[in-house]
Design a protein around this motif. Structure first.
Motif, mmCIF file in Angstrom:
data_model
loop_
_atom_site.group_PDB
_atom_site.id
_atom_site.type_symbol
_atom_site.label_atom_id
_atom_site.label_comp_id
_atom_site.label_asym_id
_atom_site.label_seq_id
_atom_site.Cartn_x
_atom_site.Cartn_y
_atom_site.Cartn_z
ATOM 1 N N LEU A 243 157.288 121.570 7.867
ATOM 2 C CA LEU A 243 158.687 121.963 7.790
ATOM 3 C C LEU A 243 159.508 120.815 7.210
ATOM 4 N N GLY A 244 160.762 121.087 6.903
ATOM 5 C CA GLY A 244 161.587 120.140 6.167
ATOM 6 C C GLY A 244 162.114 118.949 6.932
ATOM 7 N N SER A 245 162.151 119.013 8.266
ATOM 8 C CA SER A 245 162.712 117.892 9.023
ATOM 9 C C SER A 245 162.003 117.749 10.365
ATOM 10 N N ALA A 246 162.129 116.555 10.920
ATOM 11 C CA ALA A 246 161.533 116.297 12.239
ATOM 12 C C ALA A 246 162.127 117.231 13.288
ATOM 13 N N GLU A 247 163.423 117.511 13.188
ATOM 14 C CA GLU A 247 164.071 118.402 14.148
ATOM 15 C C GLU A 247 163.461 119.797 14.113
ATOM 16 N N GLU A 248 163.202 120.297 12.891
ATOM 17 C CA GLU A 248 162.571 121.613 12.757
ATOM 18 C C GLU A 248 161.157 121.611 13.330
ATOM 19 N N MET B 116 154.492 112.919 19.956
ATOM 20 C CA MET B 116 154.517 113.322 18.549
ATOM 21 C C MET B 116 155.263 112.288 17.726
ATOM 22 N N ALA B 117 154.670 111.952 16.600
ATOM 23 C CA ALA B 117 155.331 111.071 15.641
ATOM 24 C C ALA B 117 156.314 111.889 14.803
ATOM 25 N N ASP B 118 157.148 111.193 14.087
ATOM 26 C CA ASP B 118 157.995 111.805 13.072
ATOM 27 C C ASP B 118 157.076 112.172 11.894
ATOM 28 N N ILE B 119 157.574 112.900 10.923
ATOM 29 C CA ILE B 119 156.785 113.266 9.749
ATOM 30 C C ILE B 119 156.323 111.974 9.064
ATOM 31 N N THR B 120 155.003 111.875 8.834
ATOM 32 C CA THR B 120 154.358 110.629 8.439
ATOM 33 C C THR B 120 153.350 110.865 7.317
ATOM 34 N N ARG B 121 153.234 109.911 6.408
ATOM 35 C CA ARG B 121 152.196 109.967 5.371
ATOM 36 C C ARG B 121 150.858 109.577 5.995
ATOM 37 N N VAL B 122 149.786 110.311 5.663
ATOM 38 C CA VAL B 122 148.477 110.032 6.256
ATOM 39 C C VAL B 122 147.394 109.729 5.221
ATOM 40 N N TYR C 15 143.018 116.356 30.349
ATOM 41 C CA TYR C 15 142.519 114.988 30.483
ATOM 42 C C TYR C 15 143.594 113.913 30.617
ATOM 43 N N ARG C 16 144.861 114.256 30.555
ATOM 44 C CA ARG C 16 145.888 113.208 30.586
ATOM 45 C C ARG C 16 145.878 112.426 31.887
ATOM 46 N N ASP C 17 145.595 113.090 33.014
ATOM 47 C CA ASP C 17 145.578 112.380 34.292
ATOM 48 C C ASP C 17 144.421 111.395 34.379
ATOM 49 N N GLN C 18 143.439 111.564 33.507
ATOM 50 C CA GLN C 18 142.305 110.634 33.447
ATOM 51 C C GLN C 18 142.508 109.579 32.349
ATOM 52 N N GLY C 19 143.638 109.643 31.661
ATOM 53 C CA GLY C 19 143.986 108.606 30.702
ATOM 54 C C GLY C 19 144.046 108.998 29.247
ATOM 55 N N LEU C 20 143.627 110.211 28.877
ATOM 56 C CA LEU C 20 143.650 110.595 27.468
ATOM 57 C C LEU C 20 145.080 110.734 26.947
ATOM 58 N N VAL C 21 145.293 110.191 25.755
ATOM 59 C CA VAL C 21 146.543 110.400 25.029
ATOM 60 C C VAL C 21 146.193 111.211 23.785
ATOM 61 N N VAL C 22 146.963 112.247 23.510
ATOM 62 C CA VAL C 22 146.824 113.008 22.271
ATOM 63 C C VAL C 22 148.107 112.774 21.485
ATOM 64 N N LEU C 23 147.975 112.193 20.317
ATOM 65 C CA LEU C 23 149.126 111.891 19.465
ATOM 66 C C LEU C 23 149.098 112.801 18.250
ATOM 67 N N ALA C 24 150.091 113.664 18.144
ATOM 68 C CA ALA C 24 150.246 114.523 16.969
ATOM 69 C C ALA C 24 151.072 113.766 15.931
ATOM 70 N N VAL C 25 150.573 113.767 14.698
ATOM 71 C CA VAL C 25 151.247 113.073 13.605
ATOM 72 C C VAL C 25 151.556 114.100 12.512
ATOM 73 N N PRO C 26 152.723 114.748 12.603
ATOM 74 C CA PRO C 26 153.092 115.708 11.562
ATOM 75 C C PRO C 26 153.124 115.034 10.186
ATOM 76 N N SER C 27 152.602 115.738 9.194
ATOM 77 C CA SER C 27 152.568 115.190 7.836
ATOM 78 C C SER C 27 152.789 116.306 6.830
ATOM 79 N N ASP C 28 153.466 115.967 5.762
ATOM 80 C CA ASP C 28 153.661 116.920 4.671
ATOM 81 C C ASP C 28 152.793 116.551 3.467
ATOM 82 N N ASP C 29 151.768 115.723 3.699
ATOM 83 C CA ASP C 29 150.897 115.307 2.597
ATOM 84 C C ASP C 29 150.180 116.476 1.934
#
Length: 165
Positions: A80-85, A100-106, A61-75
């Motif tokens: 994993l231990g770092s954004a790089e990992e 993708m976001a950096d590791i984030t509290r949700v 669906y991206r060509d039709q405009g959908l954005v999928v945002l992944a928000v990694p969280s350790d809540d």
């Protein structure tokens, strides 16, 4: 956790910035007028295989405009231990190229402002990893789903397709 109904669905969610896993910032305001599926993720969860479905949804669906945002969280203590990992794991295991976001509290008082605003507007708070929030083109919360609803489920694809018409 199904579609959000009533007055809460009419309220718009303001633009928010997330630190990007690639460096810099991701601003949801840049996606105004587009549907955005925001998913809190984790690399060591029983639902981690849903990354494959999120990427497939984005590809479809991206060509039709959908954005999928992944928000990694350790809540939920499954990231994993770092954004790089996280970035390396997601690229190597699932070939992800969606934003993708950096590791984030949700959840909780230190949750990212996006999640606090969604909770205030709709009452929805992620109860586990891979909870999904669909924001419509006008900034309204169109739907929320829990972990067990797969990204490519008819509930989610149907809601997205309605927004793309």
């Amino acid at each position: 956790m199904g579609l959000v109904a009533g007055a809460a669905a009419q309220a718009g969610v303001s633009a928010h910035e997330f630190a990007s896993i690639d460096g810099g910032m991701l601003n949801t305001g840049d996606w105004a007028g587009q549907p955005v599926l925001v998913v809190n993720t984790a690399s060591q969860c029983g639902f981690t295989g849903q990354y494959e479905g999120l990427q497939a949804l984005y590809d479809a669906y991206r060509d039709q405009g959908l954005v999928v945002l992944a928000v990694p969280s350790d809540d939920f203590n499954q990231e994993l231990g770092s954004a790089e990992e996280v970035k390396e794991f997601c690229e190597m295991t699932f070939g992800l190229d969606l934003p993708m976001a950096d590791i984030t509290r949700v959840k909780g008082k230190n949750a990212h402002p996006f999640y606090r605003e969604v909770a205030e507007e709709t009452g929805f708070v992620p109860r586990w990893n891979f909870n999904k929030v669909l924001i419509g083109p006008e900034g309204d919360v169109v739907g929320t789903w829990g972990s067990s609803t797969k990204p490519q489920s008819p509930k989610i694809t149907g809601a997205i397709e309605t927004l793309l018409r």
